[in-house]
Design an enzyme around this catalytic site. Structure first.
Site, PDB file in Angstrom:
ATOM      1  N   GLU A   1       0.826  -1.204   0.000  1.00 25.64           N
ATOM      2  CA  GLU A   1       0.000   0.000   0.000  1.00 25.64           C
ATOM      3  C   GLU A   1       0.861   1.253   0.000  1.00 25.64           C
ATOM      4  O   GLU A   1       0.541   2.238  -0.660  1.00 25.64           O
ATOM      5  CB  GLU A   1      -0.931   0.011   1.220  1.00 25.64           C
ATOM      6  CG  GLU A   1      -1.935   1.158   1.242  1.00 25.64           C
ATOM      7  CD  GLU A   1      -1.416   2.447   1.876  1.00 25.64           C
ATOM      8  OE1 GLU A   1      -2.068   3.490   1.705  1.00 25.64           O
ATOM      9  OE2 GLU A   1      -0.363   2.403   2.547  1.00 25.64           O
TER      10      GLU A   1
ATOM     11  N   ASP B   1      -6.967   1.572   8.263  1.00 32.25           N
ATOM     12  CA  ASP B   1      -5.642   2.105   7.924  1.00 32.25           C
ATOM     13  C   ASP B   1      -5.535   3.548   8.397  1.00 32.25           C
ATOM     14  O   ASP B   1      -5.119   4.433   7.650  1.00 32.25           O
ATOM     15  CB  ASP B   1      -5.386   2.010   6.418  1.00 32.25           C
ATOM     16  CG  ASP B   1      -3.963   2.433   6.039  1.00 32.25           C
ATOM     17  OD1 ASP B   1      -3.100   2.478   6.941  1.00 32.25           O
ATOM     18  OD2 ASP B   1      -3.738   2.734   4.858  1.00 32.25           O
TER      19      ASP B   1
ATOM     20  N   HIS C   1       4.701   7.347   9.419  1.00 35.54           N
ATOM     21  CA  HIS C   1       5.897   7.233   8.575  1.00 35.54           C
ATOM     22  C   HIS C   1       7.173   7.689   9.282  1.00 35.54           C
ATOM     23  O   HIS C   1       8.158   8.043   8.621  1.00 35.54           O
ATOM     24  CB  HIS C   1       5.738   8.041   7.279  1.00 35.54           C
ATOM     25  CG  HIS C   1       4.627   7.564   6.404  1.00 35.54           C
ATOM     26  ND1 HIS C   1       4.272   8.233   5.238  1.00 35.54           N
ATOM     27  CD2 HIS C   1       3.792   6.512   6.498  1.00 35.54           C
ATOM     28  CE1 HIS C   1       3.260   7.597   4.666  1.00 35.54           C
ATOM     29  NE2 HIS C   1       2.945   6.541   5.419  1.00 35.54           N
TER      30      HIS C   1
END
Length: 465
Positions: free
Chosen positions: A323, A351, A421
């Site tokens: 993804e 998500d 991230h």
């Protein structure tokens, strides 16, 4: 007529009471005997970051497949998919050099898909911009040979942090592509983070149609260091920025979606899926993005079995690969589903982190949304209140079509981009109870969708000419 109405009302009340009892059972099992947290512990602490094409991604495939097999599902299998393989290499290094000879180290990380700097690194003057329009106004005369510094922050006064993210993520994804058009030597992008800290946040980027020889290195800089660099530029426009990166792109690698299934008892050809993405970035261990969604989706099938629910429709968990930098797994799943003429009726994705669940967003028509809203009182005891029409999720998106309802779990998002991230997307930042509440909330919605089915659009009559 009066008797009929009374009977209908009594039946509705009994159905509502039955559903309420089942939801209570689901939440109780998730909060007292849940497996999601221990599964996440293994994914995060025994495996770690799971970049597509990496050995850790393969370990995650093998681990989750084994756990699904232990649940005693009707079928568990791997769906092959070729994925991009990019590696970060040695840790990045950067500093700011002022015209008076002073230097200050700053925190950066390569954006996913970036090329490396040339051997010895890159050092150049800096041009700060906040948009592509500003970049275009400056033009090649000012940009050529310099490092473009994109410094548009996430909009702090937006309550939806995903809206704030969407308002500035184009500078990360397309920043290098746009700057290269004007001869820039490199790109530095302010991290997508509402908090001021020292952690750079990576993420995918694209060079578009830029030829390999014209591509430039792209990195994210922490929000604290972005603030510093902006202030330093105001005082010393001739300062220089140095950075070195050794990232590398390899040929595509073999990987897999992991799929498990409970066959429907009444409508086996109608498929309901729940899923998250198994891959993650490499700076942390991907606990929130998207280890949480993976284990919550696995837990949905376990909760069905432990609660004694035999689904009417086929219930499938799909752990998508890639993804983060390609959506290859999602596209492969949808492609195979179309080739097999499979009929998906509902797809739910998690998500958005493992934080406290608030509700769902739905990509569906009005009739289905009216039915879904009628279930809202069942969720009220669990403080689930957000039922809105909108987006669903990147991995279930390719399944969009007529008579398919798509949905996304919506947890509280205020802390999500503190970790997204970055190196602090790690297991200790996931709360066990919040994670389990999310799994129970997903299971409850799937139970209701399975029990009542979707509202199907009327078949369009073809006019014979």
């Amino acid at each position: 007529m009066v008797a009929f109405c009374l009977t209908a009302e009594i039946n509705a009340q009994q159905t509502n009471a039955s559903d309420s009892t089942m939801l209570r059972k689901i939440y109780s099992e998730a909060l007292t005997n849940g497996k999601s947290y221990s599964w996440l512990d293994h994914l995060s602490n025994k495996i770690g970051g799971r970049l597509s094409g990496s050995s850790n991604a393969q370990k995650a495939v093998e681990y989750t497949k084994a756990q699904l097999e232990e649940l005693g599902l009707d079928k568990v299998w791997l769906q092959p998919v070729m994925v991009p393989k990019w590696t970060r290499g040695t840790p990045e290094y950067a500093y700011v050099s002022t015209s008076t000879g002073g230097t200050k180290n700053v925190n950066i990380c390569a954006l996913g898909g970036s090329i490396a700097t040339k051997k010895g690194g890159l050092k150049a003057r800096v041009v700060e911009v906040s948009s592509f329009e500003e970049l275009e106004e400056l033009g090649e005369e000012i940009i050529k040979g310099k490092i473009v510094f994109y410094n548009r922050p996430m909009q702090a006064d937006l309550i939806s942090t995903f809206s704030a993210y969407g308002g500035c993520v184009n500078q990360r994804y397309s920043g290098a592509q746009e700057a290269a058009k004007y001869g820039a030597a490199g790109v530095i992008v302010r991290s997508m983070n509402l908090r001021l800290d020292d952690l750079p946040h990576t993420g995918s980027m694209s060079y578009g149609n830029i030829k390999p020889k014209d591509r430039i290195p792209a990195a994210a800089i922490s929000t604290n260091d972005a603030e510093y660099l902006s202030s330093a530029l105001a005082l010393d426009p001739s300062l220089e920025f140095y950075y070195t990166m050794s990232c590398q792109q390899f040929p595509d690698a073999q990987s897999y979606n992991v799929i498990g299934e409970i066959t429907g008892s009444e409508f086996p050809n109608e498929i309901i899926i729940v899923g998250g993405h198994l891959d993650s970035w490499d700076l942390g261990d991907g606990a929130h993005d998207d280890g949480a969604g993976v284990v919550q989706s696995m837990e949905v099938l376990r909760l069905f079995k432990e609660s004694g629910i035999q689904p009417k429709r086929t219930l499938r968990v799909v752990l998508f690969m890639n993804e983060e930098n390609g959506l290859r797994g999602a596209r492969k799943y949808a492609q195979v589903a179309q080739q097999k003429n499979e009929r998906h009726v509902f797809a739910l994705e998690s998500d958005a982190g493992g934080f406290t669940p608030r509700g769902f967003s739905f990509d569906c028509d009005k009739d289905n949304f009216v039915q879904i809203q009628s279930w809202k009182p069942l969720f009220k005891p669990y403080l689930i209140h957000y039922f809105e029409q909108g987006g669903s999720g990147a991995d279930v998106g390719p399944l969009k079509g007529e008579n398919v309802v798509l949905a996304g779990l919506r947890p509280d998002s205020q802390r999500y981009f503190d970790h997204h991230h970055a190196a602090n997307d790690t297991f200790e930042h996931v709360n066990k109870r919040e994670l389990e509440l999310g799994a129970a909330t997903m299971t409850s919605l799937v139970y209701l969708m399975d029990t009542y089915g979707i509202v199907k659009s009327p078949q369009k009559t073809k006019i014979k000419g």
